[in-house]
Write a protein that holds these residues in place. Structure first.
Motif, short mmCIF file in Angstrom:
data_model
loop_
_atom_site.label_atom_id
_atom_site.label_comp_id
_atom_site.label_asym_id
_atom_site.label_seq_id
_atom_site.Cartn_x
_atom_site.Cartn_y
_atom_site.Cartn_z
N ALA A 94 -16.73 -32.39 17.74
CA ALA A 94 -17.64 -31.74 18.69
C ALA A 94 -16.86 -30.92 19.71
CB ALA A 94 -18.49 -32.79 19.40
N LEU A 95 -17.48 -29.83 20.17
CA LEU A 95 -16.84 -28.95 21.15
C LEU A 95 -16.81 -29.62 22.51
CD1 LEU A 95 -15.69 -26.17 21.87
CD2 LEU A 95 -18.03 -25.38 22.27
N ASN A 96 -15.63 -29.70 23.07
CA ASN A 96 -15.46 -30.25 24.42
C ASN A 96 -15.32 -29.07 25.37
OD1 ASN A 96 -14.62 -31.36 26.84
ND2 ASN A 96 -13.20 -32.82 25.90
N GLY A 97 -16.36 -28.82 26.14
CA GLY A 97 -16.35 -27.66 27.03
C GLY A 97 -15.42 -27.81 28.22
N GLN A 98 -14.84 -29.00 28.42
CA GLN A 98 -13.98 -29.25 29.58
C GLN A 98 -12.50 -29.04 29.27
OE1 GLN A 98 -15.61 -29.82 32.47
NE2 GLN A 98 -17.42 -29.58 31.17
N VAL A 99 -12.13 -29.05 28.01
CA VAL A 99 -10.73 -28.90 27.61
C VAL A 99 -10.60 -27.68 26.72
CG1 VAL A 99 -8.73 -29.98 26.50
CG2 VAL A 99 -10.42 -31.40 27.71
N SER A 100 -9.68 -26.79 27.04
CA SER A 100 -9.51 -25.58 26.24
C SER A 100 -8.90 -25.89 24.89
CB SER A 100 -8.61 -24.58 26.97
OG SER A 100 -7.27 -25.05 27.02
N GLU A 101 -9.17 -25.00 23.93
CA GLU A 101 -8.58 -25.20 22.61
C GLU A 101 -7.06 -25.09 22.69
OE1 GLU A 101 -7.04 -22.57 20.88
OE2 GLU A 101 -7.49 -21.02 22.33
N LYS A 102 -6.56 -24.31 23.63
CA LYS A 102 -5.11 -24.18 23.80
C LYS A 102 -4.50 -25.52 24.20
CE LYS A 102 -1.64 -21.55 26.38
NZ LYS A 102 -1.41 -20.45 27.34
N ASP A 103 -5.13 -26.21 25.15
CA ASP A 103 -4.61 -27.50 25.59
C ASP A 103 -4.71 -28.54 24.48
OD1 ASP A 103 -3.90 -26.54 28.04
OD2 ASP A 103 -5.62 -27.36 29.11
N GLU A 104 -5.80 -28.52 23.73
CA GLU A 104 -5.95 -29.49 22.64
C GLU A 104 -4.88 -29.26 21.57
OE1 GLU A 104 -10.58 -30.90 22.44
OE2 GLU A 104 -10.04 -29.11 21.31
N PHE A 105 -4.52 -28.00 21.35
CA PHE A 105 -3.55 -27.70 20.30
C PHE A 105 -2.11 -27.87 20.77
CE2 PHE A 105 -1.06 -24.76 17.58
CZ PHE A 105 -1.39 -25.28 16.34
N VAL A 106 -1.79 -27.34 21.96
CA VAL A 106 -0.41 -27.34 22.44
C VAL A 106 -0.06 -28.57 23.26
CG1 VAL A 106 1.29 -26.10 23.84
CG2 VAL A 106 -0.31 -24.82 22.42
N LYS A 107 -0.89 -28.90 24.25
CA LYS A 107 -0.56 -30.02 25.13
C LYS A 107 -0.85 -31.38 24.49
CE LYS A 107 -0.93 -28.04 29.77
NZ LYS A 107 -1.63 -28.16 31.08
N GLU A 108 -2.10 -31.58 24.10
CA GLU A 108 -2.48 -32.87 23.54
C GLU A 108 -2.04 -33.03 22.09
OE1 GLU A 108 -6.67 -33.31 24.16
OE2 GLU A 108 -6.53 -33.13 26.34
N GLN A 109 -1.93 -31.90 21.39
CA GLN A 109 -1.54 -31.88 19.98
C GLN A 109 -2.41 -32.79 19.12
OE1 GLN A 109 2.75 -32.20 19.49
NE2 GLN A 109 3.12 -31.03 21.37
N THR A 110 -3.71 -32.74 19.43
CA THR A 110 -4.69 -33.51 18.65
C THR A 110 -5.59 -32.58 17.84
OG1 THR A 110 -6.19 -33.50 20.56
CG2 THR A 110 -4.76 -35.42 20.28
N LEU A 111 -5.37 -31.26 17.93
CA LEU A 111 -6.16 -30.28 17.21
C LEU A 111 -5.35 -29.78 16.03
CD1 LEU A 111 -8.78 -28.56 17.14
CD2 LEU A 111 -7.59 -26.90 18.60
N ALA A 112 -5.90 -29.92 14.83
CA ALA A 112 -5.16 -29.57 13.61
C ALA A 112 -5.04 -28.06 13.41
CB ALA A 112 -5.81 -30.21 12.39
N MET A 113 -6.10 -27.31 13.76
CA MET A 113 -6.10 -25.86 13.52
C MET A 113 -6.82 -25.16 14.67
SD MET A 113 -7.08 -25.72 9.44
CE MET A 113 -8.56 -26.76 9.65
N ARG A 114 -6.37 -23.95 14.99
CA ARG A 114 -7.04 -23.17 16.02
C ARG A 114 -6.79 -21.69 15.79
NH1 ARG A 114 -4.07 -19.37 18.76
NH2 ARG A 114 -5.67 -19.49 20.37
N THR A 115 -7.68 -20.87 16.35
CA THR A 115 -7.44 -19.43 16.38
C THR A 115 -8.03 -18.87 17.66
OG1 THR A 115 -7.47 -17.37 15.11
CG2 THR A 115 -9.54 -18.61 15.23
N GLY A 116 -7.54 -17.71 18.04
CA GLY A 116 -7.94 -17.08 19.29
C GLY A 116 -6.81 -16.19 19.74
N PRO A 117 -6.72 -15.91 21.03
CA PRO A 117 -5.64 -15.06 21.54
C PRO A 117 -4.28 -15.57 21.10
CG PRO A 117 -7.26 -15.47 23.25
CD PRO A 117 -7.63 -16.36 22.10
N ASN A 118 -3.38 -14.64 20.83
CA ASN A 118 -2.06 -14.99 20.34
C ASN A 118 -1.17 -15.49 21.48
OD1 ASN A 118 0.51 -15.10 19.26
ND2 ASN A 118 0.75 -12.91 19.05
#
Length: 429
Positions: A247-271
């Motif tokens: 589910a989409l968490n509107g409080q945490v950015s996809e960047k933080d989930e991917f880079v900081k938390e490292q709990t996001l398997a895949m992402r796309t958006g600004p480079n």
């Protein structure tokens, strides 16, 4: 406000200078270019100080007669406030979402005379760039802005998460529909940690509009979003958020989930590829990229053009000098230098393309050429109200469905209604 002396060039300016390097084949310089000392007021929107310093350095070395006085926006420093105070820059770097604002503020001018005078070769620009640039002048053929780098997308993935669950890595050339199945496989709870399969930066993907759908009807100037095309787009892209655990968490950015938390398997958006090597160097973060997926049945359609650019206000007394900076930023030399630093070149130079990312530590062995598979499609007919539709599609479309749990038909009706109301409010001003 940041004011910089000649010795400090921002990467933003470097891009500006590199842009100007393209020379129009059929045109030859028709007049002598001024070389007397001048001070150019450069306004850079949302660019890093590091880039600004690099641009200053490059321009100072190439053009000793040009002194750059740079203002970087942020906080109370906004372009509209400067214009109200009578401080009109000679050169502006801005994001594509702000084209309408700059046009409304009368800060754009037709660069055609400068292209001809400086012998700027538009055929050096990447495929699709010139056509899209001309579309921003209301299809009257003018060339009102010069992009200085591409903003192509790729699909980033965390190899560690895929290895953890024994799932095959994503590949170049996938569809969004195919990626959905992959995302399901890596969306899991493990050791008390919720791993998510995929997330995208919504504004970026709505602006990229891979189906080439209009936002506003050009004839009626009414919302053109309550259509089968946008329904298909929303159903496909929000299906990822319906995966249990994703589910989409509107409080945490996809960047933080991917880079900081490292709990996001895949992402796309600004480079933000240039930021990843530093994270990788700390250990435990193994990532790579593949090409941006496309919609099934529309595999040959590219993305809508989305790139930062330069404009020269019509009131500038130093248009030639401003264009010299742009021309240099678009030179093979500068574009190759920027490409090595992880900035996608806006020109067709094989050297610049082949050296992409080679100057960034930690990119060796990464599939960085995947970025160049995100091609530019023909422009969607543009109107002055497109941004209203785009932002509403994000807020009431992707988030309305993913967070507020609205069905797609209800979401589209609400988007259409709100967009039309905002357009009427704009007309009444």
């Amino acid at each position: 406000m940041i004011t910089m002396k000649r010795g400090k060039l921002s990467a933003v300016l470097i891009f500006a200078a590199a842009m100007a390097a393209c020379s129009e084949k059929e045109a030859q310089p028709s007049a002598e270019i001024p070389t007397e000392p001048v001070t150019l007021h450069f306004y850079a929107a949302s660019n890093s100080v590091m880039l600004v310093e690099q641009v200053h350095e490059a321009v100072a070395k190439k053009f000793p007669h040009i002194k750059l006085k740079t203002t970087v926006d942020g906080g109370e420093v906004k372009i509209e406030n400067m214009i109200s105070a009578g401080q009109v820059p000679d050169l502006i770097s801005y994001s594509l979402g702000g084209v309408t604002k700059l046009k409304d503020l009368q800060l754009v001018s037709d660069m055609t005379p400068l292209l001809q005078k400086h012998g700027f070769d538009l055929t050096r620009l990447a495929d699709g760039v010139e056509q899209n640039v001309r579309s921003f002048s209301d299809f009257d053929g003018r060339f009102i802005l010069m992009p200085y780098e591409l903003n192509n997308n790729a699909l980033f993935y965390n190899k560690t998460i895929f290895d953890k669950f024994g799932v095959a890595y994503p590949k170049d050339g996938m569809t969004w529909e195919g990626l959905l199945d992959v995302a399901k496989q890596v969306t899991r709870m493990d050791g008390g940690v919720q791993y998510k399969g995929f997330r995208f930066e919504e504004t970026n993907m709505v602006f990229k509009n891979q189906l080439g759908l209009p936002y506003i009807d050009q004839k009626t100037l009414k919302a053109a979003v309550n259509t089968d095309g946008w329904k298909h787009w929303l159903e496909t892209m929000t299906a990822f958020f319906a995966i249990p655990g994703n589910a989409l968490n509107g409080q945490v950015s996809e960047k933080d989930e991917f880079v900081k938390e490292q709990t996001l398997a895949m992402r796309t958006g600004p480079n933000y590829m240039s930021e990843l090597p530093a994270v990788t160097a700390k250990g435990g973060f193994d990532w790579d990229v593949v090409s941006l997926p496309r919609f099934k049945g529309f595999e040959n359609k590219g993305s809508q053009f989305n790139a930062p650019y330069f404009v020269i206000p019509p009131t500038s007394k130093y248009k030639d000098q401003a264009f010299q900076v742009i021309d240099y930023i678009l030179s093979d030399e500068m574009q190759t230098m920027m490409s090595r630093m992880g900035r996608l070149p806006i020109i067709k130079s094989e050297k610049a393309v082949s050296e992409f990312g080679t100057g960034v530590e930690g990119l060796r062995g990464k599939n960085v050429q995947a970025f160049f598979k995100d091609t530019i499609d023909s422009p969607v007919p543009a109107t002055q109200y497109d941004t209203i539709a785009k932002t509403t599609l994000v807020r009431k479309g992707t988030r309305g469905i993913a967070v507020d749990r609205k069905d797609v038909n209800t979401a589209l009706r609400e988007i259409e209604d709100e967009v039309n109301k905002q357009i009427e409010a704009e007309k009444a001003k």
